[in-house]
Design a protein around this motif. Structure first.
Motif, PDB file in Angstrom:
ATOM      1  N   PRO A   1       0.832  -1.203   0.000  1.00  0.00           N
ATOM      2  CA  PRO A   1       0.000   0.000   0.000  1.00  0.00           C
ATOM      3  C   PRO A   1       0.869   1.257   0.000  1.00  0.00           C
ATOM      4  O   PRO A   1       1.939   1.288   0.591  1.00  0.00           O
ATOM      5  CB  PRO A   1      -0.823  -0.116   1.286  1.00  0.00           C
ATOM      6  CG  PRO A   1      -0.057  -1.023   2.155  1.00  0.00           C
ATOM      7  CD  PRO A   1       0.641  -1.991   1.261  1.00  0.00           C
ATOM      8  N   PHE A   2       0.367   2.296  -0.651  1.00  0.00           N
ATOM      9  CA  PHE A   2       1.130   3.554  -0.749  1.00  0.00           C
ATOM     10  C   PHE A   2       1.086   4.289   0.604  1.00  0.00           C
ATOM     11  O   PHE A   2       0.026   4.513   1.179  1.00  0.00           O
ATOM     12  CB  PHE A   2       0.521   4.431  -1.847  1.00  0.00           C
ATOM     13  CG  PHE A   2       1.251   5.710  -2.033  1.00  0.00           C
ATOM     14  CD1 PHE A   2       2.449   5.744  -2.744  1.00  0.00           C
ATOM     15  CD2 PHE A   2       0.750   6.897  -1.498  1.00  0.00           C
ATOM     16  CE1 PHE A   2       3.113   6.939  -2.924  1.00  0.00           C
ATOM     17  CE2 PHE A   2       1.430   8.080  -1.672  1.00  0.00           C
ATOM     18  CZ  PHE A   2       2.618   8.112  -2.391  1.00  0.00           C
ATOM     19  N   SER A   3       2.271   4.681   1.111  1.00  0.00           N
ATOM     20  CA  SER A   3       2.352   5.423   2.379  1.00  0.00           C
ATOM     21  C   SER A   3       3.344   6.575   2.262  1.00  0.00           C
ATOM     22  O   SER A   3       3.937   7.017   3.252  1.00  0.00           O
ATOM     23  CB  SER A   3       2.781   4.492   3.516  1.00  0.00           C
ATOM     24  OG  SER A   3       4.017   3.861   3.214  1.00  0.00           O
ATOM     25  N   GLY A   4       3.533   7.032   1.040  1.00  0.00           N
ATOM     26  CA  GLY A   4       4.426   8.171   0.836  1.00  0.00           C
ATOM     27  C   GLY A   4       5.683   7.775   0.128  1.00  0.00           C
ATOM     28  O   GLY A   4       6.261   6.723   0.403  1.00  0.00           O
ATOM     29  N   ASP A   5       6.136   8.628  -0.813  1.00  0.00           N
ATOM     30  CA  ASP A   5       7.364   8.335  -1.539  1.00  0.00           C
ATOM     31  C   ASP A   5       8.325   9.529  -1.584  1.00  0.00           C
ATOM     32  O   ASP A   5       9.205   9.599  -2.440  1.00  0.00           O
ATOM     33  CB  ASP A   5       7.044   7.861  -2.953  1.00  0.00           C
ATOM     34  CG  ASP A   5       6.270   8.905  -3.743  1.00  0.00           C
ATOM     35  OD1 ASP A   5       5.956   9.980  -3.144  1.00  0.00           O
ATOM     36  OD2 ASP A   5       5.987   8.681  -4.910  1.00  0.00           O
ATOM     37  N   SER A   6       8.162  10.487  -0.640  1.00  0.00           N
ATOM     38  CA  SER A   6       9.107  11.620  -0.553  1.00  0.00           C
ATOM     39  C   SER A   6       9.199  12.098   0.910  1.00  0.00           C
ATOM     40  O   SER A   6       8.249  11.971   1.679  1.00  0.00           O
ATOM     41  CB  SER A   6       8.663  12.773  -1.464  1.00  0.00           C
ATOM     42  OG  SER A   6       7.422  13.294  -1.041  1.00  0.00           O
ATOM     43  N   LEU A   7      10.355  12.658   1.210  1.00  0.00           N
ATOM     44  CA  LEU A   7      10.607  13.171   2.562  1.00  0.00           C
ATOM     45  C   LEU A   7      10.986  14.644   2.487  1.00  0.00           C
ATOM     46  O   LEU A   7      11.779  15.049   1.622  1.00  0.00           O
ATOM     47  CB  LEU A   7      11.747  12.392   3.236  1.00  0.00           C
ATOM     48  CG  LEU A   7      11.575  10.881   3.390  1.00  0.00           C
ATOM     49  CD1 LEU A   7      12.833  10.279   4.029  1.00  0.00           C
ATOM     50  CD2 LEU A   7      10.344  10.553   4.233  1.00  0.00           C
TER      51      LEU A   7
END
Length: 436
Positions: free
Chosen positions: A395-401
């Motif tokens: 599941p998608f949970s973010g791909d940038s910080l």
């Protein structure tokens, strides 16, 4: 009848007349005024005339009639007893002297008579006194001689004892003097040894200092060479001390010795600098004061231009104003290779764990602002984004910080030579991916 009255009067006033003061006054009064009585009784003229003349003289207002007799009477009445006592004391002393003389004469006569009898007694051949007297005198003389010999021996023994003590004292004094000389020699030897050691240490220190200066001087020589060439082009006669002080001002040292003694002041370390930063408010003032003390015909602005030219000729060290650190940080941000270490920071890895993505790229690095610090370091607040790729089967949970960190420039050579920036105070969080 008249005779009886006179006797009665004298008997009644006998005590008064015989009084010491009154009797003396009467006697003195008659003694001082006898001539007036003679004139009264046997003077020329009638009795009445003599009485009138006597009355004129005998008055209380005439002080000479009664004052002198009164004074004589008082002196006689009160001074005579003391005079009598004094005379008796003098007579007593004279009597004692006379009696002493008489007794002395009698004593002398008795002694002479005794000597005469003794001579007569001694002169009798039948009398054994003479032999006994001679024996006694001889024994007395021998006894006195023995006493004299004993006293002489005692004095000799005491003198010998004193001589022995004196010799012992002299020997002890010489021993003490010898010990004092030896101690003084030992102390002088220790002192000379300490002085030699101190001198050797000072020489070693000076030699070490000179070696350090010799080692540092080639680095300073590079700067002095380019600065001297720049001055020569403008026909400015600048001594080496002046140019050395210009380097001190540029790098923020207190003096040239501190610059040359600094282990960091070397060509290899200078190449690692990010910049040499100067303050626009202080560098021209410091150069003006240096020019004033050196008495060189050049302005602070001209010297500053020569310093800029010197750093440009060296071409390995950036010479810039301290308000350009933001631009320097932006240049640093343009190279993404400088930020690979961000991927391994604890704050970043912790945020990565909150997602299902793989993070590989650091993007959009830019300056946020300048942080204020108490030290001499310069801190630039930076912002960046770390992007990644999400798992297809998760599941998608973010791909940038979103990352906030500081680029800190520390002074490593003097106060103005700043190192390459260091990344500190890294704070990361997952970017908000819930967007409408």
């Amino acid at each position: 009848m008249v005779q009886d009255l006179i006797k009665g009067w004298f008997s009644d006033n006998r005590v008064k007349i015989t009084s010491p003061v009154l009797g003396a006054f009467m006697g003195a009064w008659i003694l001082f005024n006898w001539k007036y009585f003679l004139l009264l009784f046997w003077g020329k003229g009638d009795l009445e005339v003599r009485l009138l003349a006597f009355e004129e003289i005998i008055r209380l207002s005439n002080l000479s009639i009664w004052l002198w007799p009164l004074l004589v009477a008082l002196a006689y009445a009160f001074g005579l007893p003391y005079l009598n006592v004094l005379s008796h004391k003098l007579l007593k002393r004279a009597e004692e002297w006379r009696h002493s003389e008489v007794v002395g004469i009698d004593i002398i006569k008795a002694k002479k008579k005794t000597e005469l009898n003794e001579v007569i007694y001694k002169g009798d051949p039948a009398n054994p006194y003479l032999g006994k007297r001679l024996d006694a005198e001889l024994k007395e003389f021998e006894a006195k001689a023995d006493i004299t010999r004993i006293e002489a021996n005692d004095k000799k023994l005491k003198l010998e004892e004193l001589e022995a003590k004196k010799k012992i004292t002299i020997a002890e004094q010489k021993k003490l003097e010898l010990e004092a000389e030896q101690e003084e020699l030992r102390l002088n030897d220790l002192k000379r040894r300490d002085e030699r050691e101190k001198l050797a240490q000072e020489r070693a220190k000076a030699h070490h200092h000179q070696e350090i200066l010799n080692a540092r001087f080639p680095t300073a020589y590079v700067f002095l060479k380019y600065l001297s060439e720049s001055f020569i082009e403008d026909e400015v006669n600048a001594p080496i001390d002046f140019m050395m002080d210009c380097l001190v001002i540029c790098f923020g040292y207190r003096n040239s010795d501190e610059l040359l003694m600094d282990d960091e002041f070397s060509l290899s370390q200078l190449e690692e600098l990010s910049c040499v930063a100067y303050s626009n408010l202080t560098i021209l003032k410091a150069l003006s004061e240096l020019i004033k003390s050196s008495k060189i015909k050049v302005t602070a602005e001209e010297v500053f231009d020569h310093l800029v030219q010197m750093f440009e000729n060296i071409d390995t060290i950036r010479f810039m104003s301290d308000d350009l650190f933001k631009d320097l940080a932006n240049e640093f941000a343009g190279d993404s290779d400088n930020y690979d270490s961000l991927l391994h920071e604890d704050s970043v890895t912790g945020s990565m764990a909150e997602t299902n993505a793989y993070f590989e790229f650091v993007e959009d690095v830019h300056v946020v602002g300048v942080e204020e610090r108490e030290g001499e370091e310069v801190s630039i607040k930076m912002s960046a984004i770390i992007s990644g790729t999400n798992h297809d089967d998760k599941p998608f949970s973010g791909d940038s910080l979103d990352v906030i960190f500081s680029l800190v420039f520390y002074p490593t050579i003097g106060k103005n030579g700043y190192s390459q920036p260091e990344i500190e105070n890294v704070r990361a969080s997952v970017s908000d991916y819930w967007r409408e």
